[in-house]
Design a protein around this motif. Structure first.
Motif, mmCIF file in Angstrom:
data_model
loop_
_atom_site.group_PDB
_atom_site.id
_atom_site.type_symbol
_atom_site.label_atom_id
_atom_site.label_comp_id
_atom_site.label_asym_id
_atom_site.label_seq_id
_atom_site.Cartn_x
_atom_site.Cartn_y
_atom_site.Cartn_z
ATOM 1 N N ALA A 14 1.210 2.203 3.245
ATOM 2 C CA ALA A 14 0.939 1.797 1.860
ATOM 3 C C ALA A 14 2.022 2.326 0.921
ATOM 4 O O ALA A 14 2.446 1.624 -0.007
ATOM 5 N N ARG A 15 2.464 3.553 1.183
ATOM 6 C CA ARG A 15 3.518 4.114 0.340
ATOM 7 C C ARG A 15 4.824 3.339 0.506
ATOM 8 O O ARG A 15 5.521 3.040 -0.479
ATOM 9 N N ALA A 34 -3.726 0.209 -5.562
ATOM 10 C CA ALA A 34 -2.637 -0.611 -5.043
ATOM 11 C C ALA A 34 -3.049 -2.059 -4.859
ATOM 12 O O ALA A 34 -2.187 -2.934 -4.715
ATOM 13 N N ASP A 76 -4.284 -3.378 -2.284
ATOM 14 C CA ASP A 76 -3.613 -3.720 -1.029
ATOM 15 C C ASP A 76 -4.597 -4.441 -0.112
ATOM 16 O O ASP A 76 -5.765 -4.070 0.005
ATOM 17 N N ALA A 115 4.388 0.126 -1.291
ATOM 18 C CA ALA A 115 4.448 0.336 -2.738
ATOM 19 C C ALA A 115 5.888 0.588 -3.188
ATOM 20 O O ALA A 115 6.317 0.094 -4.247
#
Length: 353
Positions: free
Chosen positions: A252-253, A225, A227, A256
């Motif tokens: 994070a999901r 990712a 991130d 995303a």
């Protein structure tokens, strides 16, 4: 277990026969055995233990029947303990006679009689006592099975011997724990604790392995990712690691998904722009094609304009040719007539000659 009646004969300090009615004593609830030293308080408890297991508690069991007999009993009175009790819903009567060194019936001296035991059960349907066994071993096994305790356990749990309680109070925590373990037979609980500890260690190892795998997946997600949000600073096995990683993964999901939505919108806009550009390109290409055709047409028109005079001369020649083509048969006939005329003239000249 509930005691009903105890008969003691020539046992301990009791030279004769003593009867204790426990039903009457326990009618009001708890009762207390009290009296001066040597009155026989402990002997009553010893008699109960002896009736049940054929032995007395602690060190007093050494010597067996010879030390149990009362020094005040008559020579021909045999030591006997009879206990009536209810255990596991069954009313039983246990009678025990320890070994007895009695005077011989004939002659001088003494002889020893073997120990005797009887076990009876009260049959409520018949209203009478029924003999069960006269075997020491069978009676011992039956009582142990009904009570669920061996003699040592019974003495430790029910009849705490004199001096052991004071020693228990003065003992340190470790010794007290060992004594309580013996009193209440906590060996099986120790085994359960051991098994639980082994399962805990195995579960902790599984949790650490699972945490390590979870962290590996989280690191791969973080790398994929790209991130900037840092991972939880926890090691495998730390409390709350799974929740922290799952929370991080949820954030994070969500991020995303938001980025994916933005990318989808951008792609849709790009596709729309591309479609518009393709339409403009098609229009430009069509205009360019028409312009090329127009330029080619102009070139051809200019070329035709240059060739117009030659074309017109050719057309005139073609018209003349077409006109000549109409009189061509007459010319042929004339040529044929002239030829025939010349031949005839020649023939005439030859004829005249």
């Amino acid at each position: 277990m509930r005691l009903h009646r105890l008969d003691i004969t020539a046992f301990g300090p009791f030279g004769g026969t003593q009867q204790i009615d426990f039903d009457e004593l326990s009618a009001a609830g708890l009762f207390l055995l009290h009296g001066p030293t040597g009155a026989g308080k402990t002997s009553v408890l010893d008699a109960v233990c002896y009736a049940l297991y054929g032995a007395v508690p602690g060190a007093r069991q050494s010597g067996q029947g010879l030390t149990l007999r009362s020094d005040h009993a008559a020579p021909h009175t045999r030591t006997e303990i009879r206990l009536e009790l209810t255990v596991a819903g069954r009313r039983l009567e246990i009678t025990r006679q320890p070994p007895w060194e009695r005077p011989k019936k004939r002659g001088a001296g003494t002889t020893t009689d073997k120990a005797q035991s009887w076990l009876r059960e009260y049959d409520t349907s018949a209203g009478a006592w029924k003999d069960l066994s006269r075997s020491h071993q069978e009676i011992g096994e039956e009582i142990t099975q009904l009570l669920g305790m061996s003699r040592e356990q019974f003495c430790q749990v029910v009849l705490l011997p004199q001096g052991d309680f004071a020693r228990f109070l003065r003992a340190d925590a470790e010794a007290r724990g060992k004594l309580l373990g013996r009193l209440f037979d906590t060996h099986r609980f120790a085994e359960v604790e051991k098994r639980l500890a082994e399962r805990r260690r195995a579960t902790e190892a599984e949790v650490r392995d699972g945490d390590a795998a979870l962290l590996e997946d989280a690191h791969r997600m973080h790398q994929a990712a790209d991130d900037s949000m840092p991972l939880p600073d926890l090691a495998p096995g730390d409390p709350g690691l799974a929740d922290a990683v799952m929370s991080w993964a949820a954030i994070a999901r969500s991020t995303a998904r938001e980025r994916l939505t933005i990318a989808h919108c951008a792609r849709t806009a790009a596709e729309s722009a591309r479609a518009a550009a393709e339409r403009v390109l098609d229009d430009v290409r069509e205009r360019a094609r028409l312009q090329r055709r127009f330029a080619e047409a102009r070139e051809r028109a200019a070329l035709l304009e240059e060739r117009a005079d030659a074309h017109r001369a050719a057309q005139k020649r073609m018209e003349r040719s077409r006109k000549a083509e109409a009189v061509a048969p007459a010319l042929d006939l004339r040529e044929a007539a002239e030829t025939e005329q010349r031949r005839a003239a020649a023939d005439e000249a030859r004829a005249r000659a």
